[in-house]
Design a protein around this motif. Structure first.
Motif, PDB file in Angstrom:
ATOM      1  N   VAL A 233       0.875  -1.171   0.000  1.00  9.55           N
ATOM      2  CA  VAL A 233       0.000   0.000   0.000  1.00  9.55           C
ATOM      3  C   VAL A 233       0.915   1.226   0.000  1.00  9.55           C
ATOM      4  N   LEU A 234       0.810   2.024  -1.061  1.00 13.47           N
ATOM      5  CA  LEU A 234       1.688   3.195  -1.197  1.00 13.47           C
ATOM      6  C   LEU A 234       1.320   4.232  -0.140  1.00 13.47           C
ATOM      7  N   ARG A 235       2.285   4.962   0.377  1.00 15.97           N
ATOM      8  CA  ARG A 235       3.691   4.857   0.096  1.00 15.97           C
ATOM      9  C   ARG A 235       4.415   3.858   0.976  1.00 15.97           C
ATOM     10  N   ALA A 236       4.039   3.865   2.258  1.00 12.25           N
ATOM     11  CA  ALA A 236       4.908   3.202   3.231  1.00 12.25           C
ATOM     12  C   ALA A 236       5.103   1.706   2.946  1.00 12.25           C
ATOM     13  N   GLY A 237       4.123   1.076   2.313  1.00  7.71           N
ATOM     14  CA  GLY A 237       4.246  -0.347   2.010  1.00  7.71           C
ATOM     15  C   GLY A 237       5.442  -0.643   1.121  1.00  7.71           C
ATOM     16  N   LEU A 258      -3.054   4.509  -1.700  1.00 12.88           N
ATOM     17  CA  LEU A 258      -4.094   4.973  -0.774  1.00 12.88           C
ATOM     18  C   LEU A 258      -3.435   5.965   0.161  1.00 12.88           C
ATOM     19  N   TYR A 259      -4.135   7.000   0.520  1.00 14.26           N
ATOM     20  CA  TYR A 259      -3.646   7.780   1.653  1.00 14.26           C
ATOM     21  C   TYR A 259      -4.809   8.040   2.588  1.00 14.26           C
ATOM     22  N   ARG A 260      -4.458   8.284   3.813  1.00  9.65           N
ATOM     23  CA  ARG A 260      -5.492   8.505   4.817  1.00  9.65           C
ATOM     24  C   ARG A 260      -5.762   9.991   4.887  1.00  9.65           C
ATOM     25  N   ASP A 261      -6.987  10.377   4.577  1.00 11.22           N
ATOM     26  CA  ASP A 261      -7.342  11.789   4.643  1.00 11.22           C
ATOM     27  C   ASP A 261      -7.149  12.271   6.083  1.00 11.22           C
ATOM     28  N   ILE A 286       0.766  -5.553   1.976  1.00  9.79           N
ATOM     29  CA  ILE A 286       1.791  -5.145   2.948  1.00  9.79           C
ATOM     30  C   ILE A 286       1.730  -3.642   3.207  1.00  9.79           C
ATOM     31  N   ASP A 287       1.795  -3.295   4.464  1.00  8.40           N
ATOM     32  CA  ASP A 287       1.739  -1.895   4.899  1.00  8.40           C
ATOM     33  C   ASP A 287       2.278  -1.872   6.324  1.00  8.40           C
ATOM     34  N   PRO A 288       3.289  -1.063   6.606  1.00  8.91           N
ATOM     35  CA  PRO A 288       3.884  -1.152   7.939  1.00  8.91           C
ATOM     36  C   PRO A 288       2.925  -0.840   9.087  1.00  8.91           C
ATOM     37  N   MET A 289       1.926   0.027   8.850  1.00  6.64           N
ATOM     38  CA  MET A 289       1.104   0.482   9.968  1.00  6.64           C
ATOM     39  C   MET A 289      -0.359   0.080   9.777  1.00  6.64           C
ATOM     40  N   LEU A 290      -0.908  -0.558  10.798  1.00  4.43           N
ATOM     41  CA  LEU A 290      -2.348  -0.846  10.819  1.00  4.43           C
ATOM     42  C   LEU A 290      -2.912  -0.035  11.974  1.00  4.43           C
ATOM     43  N   ALA A 291      -3.464   1.119  11.656  1.00  7.46           N
ATOM     44  CA  ALA A 291      -3.920   2.036  12.719  1.00  7.46           C
ATOM     45  C   ALA A 291      -5.440   1.908  12.891  1.00  7.46           C
ATOM     46  N   THR A 292      -6.221   2.754  12.219  1.00  2.00           N
ATOM     47  CA  THR A 292      -7.689   2.567  12.300  1.00  2.00           C
ATOM     48  C   THR A 292      -8.108   1.336  11.515  1.00  2.00           C
ATOM     49  N   GLY A 293      -7.251   0.930  10.579  1.00  2.00           N
ATOM     50  CA  GLY A 293      -7.591  -0.215   9.731  1.00  2.00           C
ATOM     51  C   GLY A 293      -8.294   0.208   8.448  1.00  2.00           C
ATOM     52  N   GLY A 294      -8.571   1.509   8.306  1.00  2.00           N
ATOM     53  CA  GLY A 294      -9.283   1.981   7.112  1.00  2.00           C
ATOM     54  C   GLY A 294      -8.514   1.674   5.839  1.00  2.00           C
ATOM     55  N   SER A 295      -7.210   1.991   5.827  1.00  2.00           N
ATOM     56  CA  SER A 295      -6.424   1.780   4.603  1.00  2.00           C
ATOM     57  C   SER A 295      -6.299   0.291   4.290  1.00  2.00           C
ATOM     58  N   ALA A 296      -5.965  -0.493   5.309  1.00  2.00           N
ATOM     59  CA  ALA A 296      -5.765  -1.929   5.065  1.00  2.00           C
ATOM     60  C   ALA A 296      -7.059  -2.579   4.597  1.00  2.00           C
ATOM     61  N   GLY A 355       5.636   6.541  14.865  1.00  2.00           N
ATOM     62  CA  GLY A 355       5.426   7.806  14.151  1.00  2.00           C
ATOM     63  C   GLY A 355       4.844   7.554  12.781  1.00  2.00           C
ATOM     64  N   ASP A 356       5.127   8.458  11.862  1.00  2.00           N
ATOM     65  CA  ASP A 356       4.595   8.315  10.503  1.00  2.00           C
ATOM     66  C   ASP A 356       5.563   7.471   9.682  1.00  2.00           C
ATOM     67  N   ALA A 357       5.135   6.279   9.344  1.00  6.34           N
ATOM     68  CA  ALA A 357       6.043   5.323   8.689  1.00  6.34           C
ATOM     69  C   ALA A 357       6.526   5.849   7.337  1.00  6.34           C
ATOM     70  N   GLY A 358       5.627   6.441   6.568  1.00  2.00           N
ATOM     71  CA  GLY A 358       6.000   6.958   5.241  1.00  2.00           C
ATOM     72  C   GLY A 358       7.058   8.038   5.374  1.00  2.00           C
ATOM     73  N   ASP A 359       6.831   8.973   6.280  1.00  6.07           N
ATOM     74  CA  ASP A 359       7.792  10.062   6.464  1.00  6.07           C
ATOM     75  C   ASP A 359       9.147   9.531   6.944  1.00  6.07           C
TER      76      ASP A 359
HETATM   77  C1  PRP Z   1      -0.171   5.252   6.699  1.00  5.28           C
HETATM   78  C2  PRP Z   1       0.174   3.782   6.714  1.00  5.28           C
HETATM   79  C3  PRP Z   1      -1.122   3.127   6.390  1.00  5.28           C
HETATM   80  C4  PRP Z   1      -2.126   4.026   7.044  1.00  5.28           C
HETATM   81  C5  PRP Z   1      -2.579   3.394   8.304  1.00  5.28           C
HETATM   82  O1  PRP Z   1      -0.241   5.723   5.421  1.00  5.28           O
HETATM   83  O2  PRP Z   1       1.206   3.459   5.834  1.00  5.28           O
HETATM   84  O3  PRP Z   1      -1.369   2.998   5.004  1.00  5.28           O
HETATM   85  O4  PRP Z   1      -1.449   5.249   7.339  1.00  5.28           O
HETATM   86  O5  PRP Z   1      -3.613   4.122   8.872  1.00  5.28           O
HETATM   87  P1  PRP Z   1      -5.102   3.560   8.981  1.00  5.28           P
HETATM   88  O6  PRP Z   1      -4.999   2.165   9.472  1.00  5.28           O
HETATM   89  O7  PRP Z   1      -5.748   4.472   9.983  1.00  5.28           O
HETATM   90  O8  PRP Z   1      -5.746   3.668   7.645  1.00  5.28           O
HETATM   91  P2  PRP Z   1      -0.527   7.268   5.093  1.00  5.28           P
HETATM   92  O9  PRP Z   1      -1.986   7.487   4.894  1.00  5.28           O
HETATM   93  O10 PRP Z   1       0.134   8.123   6.123  1.00  5.28           O
HETATM   94  O11 PRP Z   1       0.126   7.441   3.679  1.00  5.28           O
HETATM   95  P3  PRP Z   1       1.655   7.330   3.250  1.00  5.28           P
HETATM   96  O12 PRP Z   1       2.006   5.888   3.260  1.00  5.28           O
HETATM   97  O13 PRP Z   1       1.634   7.882   1.866  1.00  5.28           O
HETATM   98  O14 PRP Z   1       2.512   8.122   4.184  1.00  5.28           O
END
Ligand code: PRP
Ligand code: URA
Length: 365
Positions: A233-237, A258-261, A286-296, A355-359
């Motif tokens: 999942v771009l970018r951080a994936g 995908l990016y999280r608004d 693959i995506d390093p961060m599973l936060a709210t789960g919306g993106s995954a 922190g912010d994985a992409g950054d």
């Molecule tokens: C980050 C991360 C996930 C998402 C997780 O991406 O890589 O894709 O947030 O958050 P969620 O579980 O709440 O959806 P981000 O939206 O920051 O985009 P980036 O990878 O381009 O930095």
């Protein structure tokens, strides 16, 4: 109750006797052997059979008998989901159910008289698990067992698997550290991803092949059939791709943008390119961060819509909120993570997280 029964030669006569008694009591019995006592048998064979039936939910309980009951309990507890208790009197029969929620009773056929066995059976079958403070302890054992055994043996659908491997944990601590440089962060993310995928692929099917060494022809193995596709999942994936491709260079790679608004926290899709034969491959999103789960969850929906049949999610750090969302929206999907963190903060960042994985991967902060 549906009860699986097993013994070795030393427990055979008591096992036969237990079977007749339980049948008289109206229980449904699955007798898994042994069938005679004049041939020596190995207790683990019967322990694994009975414990697997119990762990897979094919029967309600299991009963195992060997000479002392000790070997049976040790062997049965090697099966994930088996909670086998060695019981030798009325008190331990009650405690093993009320406090420990045992689902398999192990008894020593050479240690107990038939009337003692009856008392134990009756108490063990009728005693309920008390829950309360015992539930917390039971759940700790179950969670540990899942984490350990799944990383070794494989897993069922819809599981969350946390990898406790020391190398993974050591490297996760390093990527959490805010002083870790972009270069190191990138290298570590790749290394952790490779280590995780090494564990995840443990059950990929193999086929026999013939290989000619400089010395002789020999039978060997190769991965069979269509293999994996990874979908970062771009970018951080993207940071996880190279570590995985080092191990599986032939894996196909799809991309989902995908990016999280930042305001709504909803995922916004901006790119999708997936392998044409996605339906025939095992897909690792693959995506390093599973936060709210919306993106995954959105990424998994997308690959499923494009035809993927077997999908797993691989992330480095997961939050309980994200795990819950993915499991509720995609109950068949396994989640593999290196760490399950505590919670999300007010900005939906994982705490403690990294922190912010992409950054951090791309040095964009
Ligand atoms: C980050 C991360 C996930 C998402 C997780 O991406 O890589 O894709 O947030 O958050 P969620 O579980 O709440 O959806 P981000 O939206 O920051 O985009 P980036 O990878 O381009 O930095
Ligand atoms: N995305 C990240 O990169 N980090 C978080 O903690 C949450 C979402």
């Amino acid at each position: 109750m549906h009860i699986a029964l097993g013994s070795d030669h030393a427990g055979f006569s008591i096992k036969e006797w237990i079977r007749e008694y339980l049948l008289q009591q109206g229980h449904d019995i699955l007798d898994m052997g042994t069938e005679r006592d004049d041939i020596k048998t190995d207790y683990p064979d019967f322990a694994f059979l009975v414990a697997s039936e119990v762990a897979e939910g094919n029967v309600d309980r299991g009963i195992l008998v060997c000479g002392s009951g000790i070997g049976m309990s040790i062997a049965a507890n090697k099966i994930t989901g088996a909670y086998a208790a060695l019981v030798w009197d009325k008190d331990t029969a009650i405690l093993s159910r009320a406090h420990n929620n045992s689902n398999i009773l192990c008894i020593g056929g050479r240690k107990l008289k038939p009337e003692e066995v009856i008392e134990i059976l009756e108490l063990w079958l009728k005693t309920e698990f008390q829950g309360g403070r015992h539930l917390k302890r039971f759940e700790k054992i179950a969670a540990r067992e899942r984490a350990l055994c799944l990383s070794i043996e494989g897993d069922g659908p819809g599981e969350t698997v946390i990898f406790h491997h020391p190398l993974i944990q050591h490297k996760v601590s390093m990527i959490r550290d805010k002083n870790t440089s972009v270069k190191e962060f990138r290298e570590l993310v790749a290394e952790i991803s490779g280590l995780m995928v090494y564990e995840i692929t443990r059950k990929l099917p193999l086929e026999n092949i013939e290989v000619e060494t400089p010395i002789a022809k020999t039978e060997a193995y190769a991965l069979s059939g269509k293999k994996l596709a990874i979908v970062p999942v771009l970018r951080a994936g993207l940071g996880m791709v190279d570590g995985i491709l080092q191990l599986i260079p032939n894996a196909k790679v799809g991309h989902i943008g995908l990016y999280r608004d930042p305001q709504t926290l909803e995922p916004v899709e901006y790119y999708c390119k997936l392998p044409g034969d996605i339906g025939e491959r095992e897909i690792l999103v693959i995506d390093p961060m599973l936060a709210t789960g919306g993106s995954a969850s959105a990424a998994i929906s997308l690959v499923k819509k494009k035809g993927a049949k077997k999908v797993s999610l691989v992330c480095l750090i997961a939050a309980p909120e994200g795990v819950k969302k993915v499991h509720s929206e995609h109950p068949e999907v396994n989640i593999y993570a290196a760490a399950l963190d505590d919670h999300l903060n007010d900005h939906a960042y994982i705490v403690p997280g990294l922190g912010d994985a992409g950054d951090r991967l791309f040095g964009t902060k």
